[in-house]
Write an enzyme that holds these catalytic residues in place. Structure first.
Site, PDB file in Angstrom:
ATOM      1  N   HIS A 244      14.182 -35.054  27.262  1.00  0.00           N
ATOM      2  CA  HIS A 244      14.572 -36.136  26.369  1.00  0.00           C
ATOM      3  C   HIS A 244      13.349 -36.949  25.928  1.00  0.00           C
ATOM      4  O   HIS A 244      13.270 -37.373  24.769  1.00  0.00           O
ATOM      5  CB  HIS A 244      15.594 -37.069  27.013  1.00  0.00           C
ATOM      6  N   HIS A 271       8.207 -44.818  23.531  1.00  0.00           N
ATOM      7  CA  HIS A 271       8.210 -45.161  22.114  1.00  0.00           C
ATOM      8  C   HIS A 271       6.952 -45.930  21.698  1.00  0.00           C
ATOM      9  O   HIS A 271       6.359 -45.643  20.659  1.00  0.00           O
ATOM     10  CB  HIS A 271       9.449 -45.984  21.769  1.00  0.00           C
TER      11      HIS A 271
END
Length: 318
Positions: A244, A271
Site C-alpha cells: 500500500h 506522502h
C-alpha cells in the site's frame, strides 16, 4: 526485454461515476470521470452546492497538506483530499487526460485501495489520442533526507519503485517491495493493497475530526496486541502494508503531471517525503530531461525515447 512505454496520449473512452464515503470526512461523495482532449492533463472540478466550481489540476504545485493523505489546494473550502489511490490507478493504467467532477471535499475511499478505480477504468475503456506523450527521464540522482527517512530518484531504463518501510510493531517490521511498474504489475501486485492504521490512534484522529469514515470495510486495522482486526485478514499475505505504501508513492508521483522514466526509492517514506522528493527533482533541470517517442506510434521502448527541446513543458507548475 525492456518494458513498453506508451508513445501517444490517452483518455478514457466513456464517462462513468463512482460513489462512496470519504475516509476522513465520513460524508457521502460522488466522482464523475469525463474524457478529455490531449494536453488537458488530470483536472479535478470540485462541485459546490451553490453551483460554483473550483478547478484544480493534479500537479505538484497544487499539493497542499500531506499529513495523512495528499490534498490538492490550500483552503479547506476549495481543496480536494485523499486523491492518491485514484491518481495511482490513473497513472498505472496510462490515463493522461481526464476531467473528474467531485461533489465533496474528498475522493471516496471505496475499499481503501486502487482496485475499484482500476475496475471502473477498464470497464470505461481507453482511447488513444493522436498526440505524442512526453516523459520526464531521470538523468542524475536526486535525494532528500529527513531524520532516518529518505527518498531518491535515480536513472533507470524503465519505471521502477523500490519502497521499504520499518515499523516497530512486529506485525509489520521491515518490509520492501521492488519492481517495474506496468499496468499488469500494478493491478496484480499493488492495486488491492488497502490503507492501514492502528487502533490506538483512532480516538486521537476522531477528536481531530479525521478518519470519521474509516471502517473495516476500507482499512486494515491493527489492534493494540499487534494483530489484524479485519476478519478476512490481509489480501497480500504478510506484506500488504508495504504494497500500500508503494501504491501511495505511485499516486503521489503522478503529480509530476507526466510519467517518469527512472527508479524511485524510499525508506520510511510517506506522502510528505514523496511530495518533497518530486519537488526536488522538478526544481533541478539538470536532473531530468523531457523525452518523447521518435515517431507517432502506440508502443516504444525506453531507450528509443529522444530528448526534446521543450522549455515550455512544465505541467507540474500549472
Amino acid at each position: 526485454m525492456g518494458v513498453d512505454f506508451l508513445g501517444l496520449q490517452t483518455t478514457i473512452a466513456n464517462s462513468f461515476t463512482l460513489e462512496g464515503v470519504g475516509v476522513h470526512s465520513g460524508t457521502e461523495v460522488s466522482v464523475t470521470f469525463l474524457p478529455a482532449e490531449a494536453g488537458t492533463g488530470i483536472v479535478f472540478h470540485r462541485m459546490h452546492e451553490n453551483g460554483d466550481v473550483t478547478e484544480l489540476k493534479a500537479v505538484s504545485s497544487q499539493v497542499g497538506n500531506t499529513d495523512l493523505c495528499t490534498m490538492l489546494g490550500f483552503s479547506p473550502a476549495t481543496s480536494i483530499a485523499t486523491i492518491e489511490h485514484l491518481m495511482a490507478a490513473l497513472y498505472a493504467m496510462g490515463i493522461d487526460n481526464v476531467v473528474i467532477q467531485v461533489t465533496g471535499a474528498e475522493i471516496p475511499v471505496m475499499d481503501g485501495s486502487s482496485a475499484p478505480f482500476i475496475e471502473a477504468i477498464e470497464l470505461a475503456g481507453t482511447q488513444t489520442l493522436g498526440v505524442k506523450r512526453r516523459y520526464i527521464r531521470v538523468i542524475k540522482p536526486v535525494r532528500i533526507e529527513a531524520g532516518n527517512c529518505w527518498s531518491e530518484f535515480v536513472p533507470h531504463d524503465g519505471t521502477r519503485f523500490e519502497v521499504e518501510i520499518d515499523f516497530s510493531t512486529p506485525l509489520i517490521g521491515k518490509q520492501s517491495w521492488n519492481g517495474e511498474l506496468t499496468a499488469a504489475s500494478f493491478k496484480g501486485e499493488l492495486s488491492r493493497a488497502r490503507t492501514f492504521g492502528f487502533m490506538r490512534d483512532v480516538e486521537r484522529l476522531w477528536a481531530a475530526g479525521l478518519a470519521l469514515g474509516s471502517s473495516l470495510e476500507n482499512s486494515v486495522v491493527i489492534s493494540d496486541n499487534d494483530t489484524v482486526v479485519n476478519p478476512e485478514g490481509l489480501r497480500y499475505k504478510g506484506d500488504e502494508f508495504v504494497r500500500h505504501k508503494t501504491l501511495d508513492a505511485v499516486g503521489d508521483l503522478a503529480l509530476a503531471g507526466a510519467q517518469f522514466i527512472g527508479c524511485y526509492r524510499s525508506y520510511r517514506g510517506g506522502h510528505k517525503m514523496n511530495a518533497l522528493a518530486l519537488k526536488a527533482l522538478l526544481q533541478d533541470p539538470s536532473a531530468y530531461e523531457v523525452v518523447e517517442a521518435p515517431v507517432s506510434r502506440q508502443r516504444v521502448r525506453a531507450f528509443e525515447m529522444i530528448a526534446v527541446n521543450a522549455p515550455e513543458f512544465a505541467p507540474w507548475s500549472a
